[in-house]
Design an enzyme around this catalytic site. Structure first.
Site, PDB file in Angstrom:
ATOM      1  CB  ALA A  18      -0.945   0.003   1.201  1.00 42.58           C
ATOM      2  CG  ASN A  24      10.381   1.586   3.343  1.00 42.42           C
ATOM      3  OD1 ASN A  24      10.890   1.232   2.290  1.00 42.42           O
ATOM      4  ND2 ASN A  24      10.061   0.742   4.299  1.00 42.42           N
ATOM      5  CB  ALA A  26      11.850  -0.742  -0.936  1.00 42.95           C
ATOM      6  CG  HIS A 127       1.529   1.909   8.218  1.00 46.34           C
ATOM      7  ND1 HIS A 127       2.264   3.063   8.050  1.00 46.34           N
ATOM      8  CD2 HIS A 127       2.405   0.888   8.009  1.00 46.34           C
ATOM      9  CE1 HIS A 127       3.505   2.759   7.749  1.00 46.34           C
ATOM     10  NE2 HIS A 127       3.621   1.453   7.721  1.00 46.34           N
ATOM     11  NE  ARG A 128       5.694  -0.687  11.623  1.00 45.15           N
ATOM     12  CZ  ARG A 128       6.808  -1.424  11.666  1.00 45.15           C
ATOM     13  NH1 ARG A 128       7.909  -1.001  11.066  1.00 45.15           N
ATOM     14  NH2 ARG A 128       6.832  -2.571  12.315  1.00 45.15           N
ATOM     15  CD  GLU A 161       9.550   4.255  13.705  1.00 45.03           C
ATOM     16  OE1 GLU A 161       9.776   3.398  12.858  1.00 45.03           O
ATOM     17  OE2 GLU A 161       8.559   5.020  13.654  1.00 45.03           O
ATOM     18  CG  HIS A 229      14.004   2.068  11.043  1.00 45.67           C
ATOM     19  ND1 HIS A 229      13.137   1.148  10.501  1.00 45.67           N
ATOM     20  CD2 HIS A 229      13.234   2.908  11.777  1.00 45.67           C
ATOM     21  CE1 HIS A 229      11.897   1.413  10.883  1.00 45.67           C
ATOM     22  NE2 HIS A 229      11.940   2.484  11.645  1.00 45.67           N
ATOM     23  CG  ASN A 340       5.718  -3.467   1.824  1.00 42.63           C
ATOM     24  OD1 ASN A 340       5.548  -2.356   1.331  1.00 42.63           O
ATOM     25  ND2 ASN A 340       4.720  -4.230   2.219  1.00 42.63           N
ATOM     26  CB  CYS A 346      13.332  -5.266   8.741  1.00 43.93           C
ATOM     27  SG  CYS A 346      13.978  -3.648   8.293  1.00 43.93           S
TER      28      CYS A 346
END
Length: 417
Positions: A18, A24, A26, A127-128, A161, A229, A340, A346
């Site tokens: 999405a 990010n 990618a 979303h996180r 994070e 990150h 993603n 990760c």
């Protein structure tokens, strides 16, 4: 006996592209592509199998309930009627990246001699931001033994994070270590996700020795290049720090402070004129698992993309052929996660602990991975198109797939978490 355990996030049945994560590269580049949740989960399981073959101890963290109906209810909405952007945020499988689940300080580093875990709040990205209740529930179940202290997240607005912005170096895993908290400063084209006040709060909660705790700023260049990150440009394990030349704002000072706190540290710095920031980030050279093998040697577990990037492959070959501390390179296929923006590092949260103190349902061997793979093959969607997020039939399949996994693993108390 204290050992390092890699807890990998099982990639959930709602895995999709999405493009929800600015910075990010990618994830934003692949927005709208068709995702393959079944292949993604099986790739993650294959990586765990490879870790077991290397002699490493392996754990798991489980997919969260998706869509997150509780989060939508707090927004006075339900999934069927929600705007498409809220549907996508409620459906995200981003909890698969277990490095963002928590920050972990092993018992040898803490004032009370317990292993401390603080769930990350992940407030920077919508979303996180709703992951932490599900994460906290799992951490409190897996680490319920008195050997652990599990903490709720640092409060907003201080973004945290988790282990993706935290490194630990020590002579051995069971020796007192130096903990390094890496933060970013806002002002560039992408958000800086780790707030220094969050890092300091975690260090205080965990009772860390200030003489063996470092707070280091990530470079603006790294964040602007797509290192959202720290673990996209640096990783540490044992005595070894493996970092890009442009990873930190004040590299020389950091190295001096680190050597003062841990004189035996071995710093492996990759020069920018050999591997550019762009190549490092595209290949996820540093978003690799840097591990200690049972032989005592250090190995680096990299994604296929590292081998396919000429500058990175050339550097790896030269280093391993020389007398550097990284003696072995293992390659894994996690392309669905990589698309993603999540590499091998990760997908895992590292915990130094005695396996006997951990709920055995969160530890795996080859047989348990076989059972998990069977559930994935039977229940995970083969593909999710970008325009299918709102499909009620897809929602039903995703929810039943997760339930089947939790029932198989005997963790049904997490069905609604």
């Amino acid at each position: 006996m204290l050992v390092e355990i890699n807890f990998d996030g099982i990639i959930g049945p709602s895995h999709n592209y999405a493009g929800l994560s600015p910075g990010n590269l990618a994830a934003t580049r692949n927005r709208g592509l068709t995702a393959h949740p079944r292949a993604a989960a099986l790739q993650g399981i294959a990586k765990m199998r490879a870790n077991l073959r290397l002699g490493l101890t392996q754990g798991i963290l489980l997919p969260h309930a998706r869509p997150d109906h509780d989060w939508l209810a707090a927004l006075a909405s339900d999934y069927a009627d929600a705007d498409s952007h809220l549907q996508a945020q409620a459906m995200s499988a981003s909890a698969m990246w277990a490095a963002n689940a928590a920050t972990v300080s092993p018992a040898p580093d803490t004032a009370d001699g317990r292993c401390h875990l603080t769930a990350a709040n992940l407030v920077t990205m919508p979303h996180r931001s709703h992951e932490w209740p599900g994460t906290l529930a799992q951490l409190r179940l897996a680490f319920a033994d008195p050997a652990f202290a599990v903490h709720a997240p640092v409060p907003a607005p201080f973004g945290d994070e988790g282990a993706a912005n935290h490194m630990r170096l020590a002579a051995t895993h069971d020796a007192p270590g130096v903990e390094v908290f890496v933060y970013g400063e806002p002002g560039g084209p992408f958000p800086a996700r780790q707030h220094p006040e969050a890092s300091r709060a975690v260090a205080r909660r965990h009772g860390l020795d200030s003489a063996r705790t470092l707070f280091v700023q990530q470079s603006d260049e790294a964040i602007a290049a797509g290192a959202f990150h720290n673990d996209v440009v640096a990783v540490a394990n044992g005595r070894v720090l493996f970092a890009h030349e442009q990873a930190f704002a004040d590299q020389d000072r950091f190295y001096d402070d680190l050597r003062a706190a841990l004189p035996e540290v071995e710093i492996v710095e990759v020069p920018a004129d050999q591997v550019s920031l762009g190549d490092a980030i595209a290949s996820y050279l540093f978003n690799a698992q840097l591990v200690t093998l049972p032989t005592g040697e250090t190995a680096l577990i990299v994604p296929e993309e590292a081998r396919e990037t000429p500058s990175v492959q050339a550097w790896l070959e030269t280093h391993v052929a020389g007398n550097g501390p990284i003696r072995q390179v293992e390659v894994v296929d996690v392309r669905q996660s990589m698309a993603n923006g999540g590499g091998p590092a990760c997908l895992r949260l590292r915990v130094v602990a005695d396996p006997a103190t951990i709920d055995s349902r969160f530890l795996v061997d080859a047989a348990r991975l076989d059972r998990i793979a069977s559930v994935v093959e039977m229940h995970w969607p083969e593909a999710i198109d970008a325009d299918a997020i709102g499909d009620p039939a897809l929602v039903t399949r995703i929810e039943s797939a997760r339930r089947a996994l939790l029932e198989t693993l005997g963790t049904v108390e997490l069905i609604d978490r």
